[in-house]
Design a protein around this motif. Structure first.
Motif, PDB file in Angstrom:
ATOM      1  N   MET A   1       8.617   3.627 -12.826  1.00  0.00           N
ATOM      2  CA  MET A   1       8.104   3.583 -11.456  1.00  0.00           C
ATOM      3  C   MET A   1       9.139   4.122 -10.467  1.00  0.00           C
ATOM      4  SD  MET A   1       6.198  -0.090 -11.275  1.00  0.00           S
ATOM      5  CE  MET A   1       4.896  -0.538 -12.419  1.00  0.00           C
TER       6      MET A   1
ATOM      7  N   SER B   1       2.645   1.036  -9.135  1.00  0.00           N
ATOM      8  CA  SER B   1       1.551   1.844  -9.702  1.00  0.00           C
ATOM      9  C   SER B   1       2.004   2.440 -11.033  1.00  0.00           C
ATOM     10  CB  SER B   1       1.173   2.996  -8.759  1.00  0.00           C
ATOM     11  OG  SER B   1       0.753   2.520  -7.504  1.00  0.00           O
TER      12      SER B   1
ATOM     13  N   SER C   1       0.830  -1.206   0.000  1.00  0.00           N
ATOM     14  CA  SER C   1       0.000   0.000   0.000  1.00  0.00           C
ATOM     15  C   SER C   1       0.866   1.259   0.000  1.00  0.00           C
ATOM     16  CB  SER C   1      -0.925  -0.008   1.214  1.00  0.00           C
ATOM     17  OG  SER C   1      -1.651   1.200   1.299  1.00  0.00           O
TER      18      SER C   1
ATOM     19  N   LEU D   1       2.528  -2.492 -15.838  1.00  0.00           N
ATOM     20  CA  LEU D   1       2.851  -2.777 -14.444  1.00  0.00           C
ATOM     21  C   LEU D   1       3.904  -3.872 -14.379  1.00  0.00           C
ATOM     22  CD1 LEU D   1      -0.723  -2.775 -12.889  1.00  0.00           C
ATOM     23  CD2 LEU D   1       1.086  -1.142 -12.362  1.00  0.00           C
TER      24      LEU D   1
ATOM     25  N   GLY E   1       4.597   5.070  -5.806  1.00  0.00           N
ATOM     26  CA  GLY E   1       4.717   4.837  -7.241  1.00  0.00           C
ATOM     27  C   GLY E   1       5.294   3.486  -7.597  1.00  0.00           C
TER      28      GLY E   1
ATOM     29  N   SER F   1      -1.257  10.467  -5.845  1.00  0.00           N
ATOM     30  CA  SER F   1      -1.388   9.901  -4.494  1.00  0.00           C
ATOM     31  C   SER F   1      -0.524  10.689  -3.520  1.00  0.00           C
ATOM     32  CB  SER F   1      -0.972   8.424  -4.483  1.00  0.00           C
ATOM     33  OG  SER F   1       0.361   8.269  -4.916  1.00  0.00           O
TER      34      SER F   1
ATOM     35  N   ARG G   1       2.907   1.559  -3.281  1.00  0.00           N
ATOM     36  CA  ARG G   1       2.107   2.040  -4.414  1.00  0.00           C
ATOM     37  C   ARG G   1       1.850   3.538  -4.325  1.00  0.00           C
ATOM     38  NH1 ARG G   1      -1.630  -3.365  -4.134  1.00  0.00           N
ATOM     39  NH2 ARG G   1      -0.302  -4.638  -5.507  1.00  0.00           N
ATOM     40  N   ASP G   2       1.675   4.044  -3.111  1.00  0.00           N
ATOM     41  CA  ASP G   2       1.523   5.490  -2.966  1.00  0.00           C
ATOM     42  C   ASP G   2       2.784   6.220  -3.414  1.00  0.00           C
ATOM     43  OD1 ASP G   2      -1.066   5.382  -2.063  1.00  0.00           O
ATOM     44  OD2 ASP G   2      -0.553   5.516   0.055  1.00  0.00           O
TER      45      ASP G   2
ATOM     46  N   TYR H   1       9.667  -3.742 -10.648  1.00  0.00           N
ATOM     47  CA  TYR H   1       9.269  -2.368 -10.965  1.00  0.00           C
ATOM     48  C   TYR H   1       9.983  -1.893 -12.232  1.00  0.00           C
ATOM     49  CZ  TYR H   1       8.331  -2.950  -5.989  1.00  0.00           C
ATOM     50  OH  TYR H   1       7.923  -3.445  -4.778  1.00  0.00           O
TER      51      TYR H   1
END
Length: 635
Positions: free
Chosen positions: A491, A453, A444, A464, A450, A531, A447-448, A487
């Motif tokens: 990213m 995401s 979580s 992805l 990057g 985000s 992903r915030d 990644y």
């Protein structure tokens, strides 16, 4: 239900359908119906094409321009004599390389000998086709059995090729037979006196610089069949040229030019509106700096490839951006195994385990879950889980706190944090069985930042990486040091920008704005926040301080000029290429720490592999980071 209720519902549905239809005609398909209305009511005729908008660098240099070329067009009519045209054009036109298949030859032979072959056909086979007992392809194969292979070889391949060009796609749409025809060819074509042939000026793309970016600018071409209706609704014609990949496709609505408009009056045409070029796109990239970076990258890849350990090393990727806006300042990549062919697309699509560069995000997870005692020093060591070998840092680092753990890249510190995040305390040879929720605590936050995401870059084709599906204590520890999920370089750029931007992740973008033909600046791709990392300011400052120390006195102390006051992180990971264990090296940075102007990402996949001869890891990332930062900061 009473009849009155049914009637009311029916009336409501009819009205709803009418409203939807009006909305479709008046809004969604407005351009299409406006164009058709002009043609029918006012006898307006559009020109054949219009120049697209150009693509400029940040200093106004033209990177992608338009070039007008003469194009030979064939448009079928009910009176077209395709055989006559194929035979004559074969003697006039010169083509480069082209290929025709045996099926192409048989198709053309059947066309010019149709009456003769049809006399030999069994009527039962025709009836089977009409009653759908056999397919069109099966009927065609049956017809081909009456064609002598020796006969088809007597036909000119050029005739076959011309027939293929004239009959492909929509039957009565315009077909391009040859682009950039010569004056001599034009004279001979005119002498044929065919109403089915026409010469038009077609606008094609011209690239002013030899840069790897040309592959990201994209391509233009015919409208793809699955998109035909969408384009028709926007007022396009079937034979229009549109953007088909990357920037050309993403910004089609802005790059599209406006065709000239003529009105049919008497026996002639009157120009009502001149053709107009589409909007120009302005990138954030300075092409001169971009070319310097490309040169440095190619030079360093060539040096790395001199070593026996580089057998599986194909090349490195570089991304430079502006952290506060997400504007891309440089992109580069080369494929050393393919004559150093540009490989910038890999920046969007290829993903890797990137190693310790993720530790800024891992440390953030630990802060967010309140498992770090700030400034408390612990002795760097190893973690031993039950039934697993010991996992250690790259060397014994002595007493370290949270800042030193980043500066010296302690694996042990992240291992202990991961165990604490899952609600456990470490003990030697312990059983450690985290849940998917424990993995999600990390993912979580990652992903915030990057990691895992999409960056939202204006190219459409971004992909992805791979998210691991297995769950175990050992894998959670691996995750915390960048040895599990994969990644892309893009990213990593989002991630380091988010750290530099105090936890705010902005969308990455190549295009800054557009400019009209009159010089009017138009914002078409504004700053967009994707985000925010849920970490308090004090904790994020400690992460930033740790990354600053990486450059000042840590694992990357020789990577950039110290006067830049940079922050960053190195990463090393074990990766696999065709089952062979290799080493991938990564580096991320931003500078200066007070007001970040640039961020740089370098990924060198499969840089070296262990072998009995030489497993030397050429320091490509440190050499590149010095060169690239000096270019960007004009050192």
């Amino acid at each position: 239900m009473r009849k009155e209720s049914i009637l009311k519902i029916g009336i409501i549905l009819i009205n709803l359908i009418i409203v939807i239809r009006i909305f479709s005609v008046g809004v969604i398909k407005h351009e299409y119906y406006r164009s058709k209305s002009n043609e029918i009511l006012n006898n307006y005729i559009s020109g054949s094409s219009a120049p697209r908008g150009r693509i400029l660098d940040s200093e106004g240099r033209v990177l992608v321009d338009n070039k007008g070329i003469k194009v030979l067009i064939f448009k079928k009519s009910n009176k077209s004599d395709i055989k006559y045209l194929c035979e004559n054009l074969a003697n006039i036109l010169e083509f480069g390389d082209f290929t025709v298949s045996d099926k192409d030859k048989k198709t053309y032979y059947y066309y010019i000998n149709k009456d003769l072959i049809d006399q030999k056909l069994d009527k039962k086979m025709i009836d089977k086709y009409k009653s759908e007992q056999i397919s069109r392809d099966e009927l065609e194969e049956y017809k081909f059995t009456f064609i002598d292979d020796l006969e088809i070889n007597k036909i000119s391949d050029k005739e076959v090729y011309l027939y293929k060009l004239m009959t492909s796609g929509y039957s009565f749409s315009e077909k391009i037979i040859k682009s950039d025809i010569t004056e001599d060819e034009l004279m001979q074509i005119n002498a044929l006196g065919s109403n089915d042939l026409e010469t038009k000026v077609k606008w094609v793309r011209h690239y002013n610089y030899d840069t790897v970016l040309n592959s990201l600018f994209g391509t233009v071409g015919a409208i793809e069949e699955e998109n035909v209706q969408d384009y028709l609704d926007k007022g396009y014609s079937l034979d229009d040229t549109v953007g088909t990949t990357f920037l050309e496709k993403y910004y089609e609505d802005f790059l599209r030019g406006e065709k000239a408009l003529y009105k049919l009056e008497g026996n002639g045409l009157t120009l009502v509106r001149e053709e107009k070029r589409g909007l120009d796109l302005v990138l954030g990239i300075d092409i001169l700096k971009q070319l310097e970076i490309e040169s440095a990258l190619k030079e360093e890849i060539k040096e790395a490839k001199k070593y026996p350990s580089s057998k599986y090393f194909k090349g490195s990727y570089v991304v430079a951006t502006e952290p506060s806006t997400g504007i891309v300042k440089a992109l580069a990549g080369f494929d050393a195994d393919n004559e150093y062919y540009p490989d910038v697309i890999g920046i969007l699509t290829n993903s890797y385990t990137v190693g310790s560069v993720v530790k800024g995000a891992s440390q953030s997870v630990a802060f967010i879950n309140n498992v770090i005692d700030r400034d408390k020093k612990i002795m760097d060591s190893c973690v031993k889980l039950k039934s697993m070998p010991s996992k250690c840092s790259w060397t014994r680092l002595g007493l370290i706190n949270d800042i030193d753990a980043l500066a010296q890249s302690s694996n042990y510190y992240q291992f202990i944090n991961a165990i604490k995040v899952s609600g456990k305390s470490y003990s030697y040879n312990m059983s450690f069985n985290p849940t998917i929720d424990d993995f999600n605590k990390y993912r979580s936050v990652f992903r915030d930042y990057g990691l895992g995401s999409l960056s939202g870059i204006d190219l459409n084709e971004e992909k992805l990486g791979i998210t691991g599906s297995r769950i175990s204590g050992d894998l959670l520890l691996n995750y915390a040091i960048g040895q599990y999920d994969t990644y892309t370089p893009l990213m990593l750029s989002s991630y380091i920008n988010t750290i530099a931007n105090n936890g705010v992740r902005n969308k990455l973008r190549l295009v800054q704005y557009a400019i009209s033909l009159e010089g009017e600046k138009r914002e078409i791709n504004e700053l967009e926040v994707l985000s925010k990392v849920n970490i308090n300011e004090e904790d994020l400052k400690r992460v930033q301080t740790g990354l600053r120390k990486v450059i000042a006195a840590g694992t990357a102390s020789g990577y950039v000029d110290q006067s830049l006051n940079a922050a960053g992180k190195t990463g090393t990971s074990e990766t696999f290429f065709n089952g062979v264990s290799t080493t991938t090296r990564s580096f991320i940075m931003y500078a200066p720490v007070s007001e970040p102007k640039y961020s740089i990402v370098i990924v060198s996949p499969n840089l070296a592999y262990s072998n009995t001869v030489n497993n030397y890891k050429y320091p490509i990332n440190s050499r590149l980071s010095k060169k690239i930062s000096n270019i960007l900061f004009e050192k």
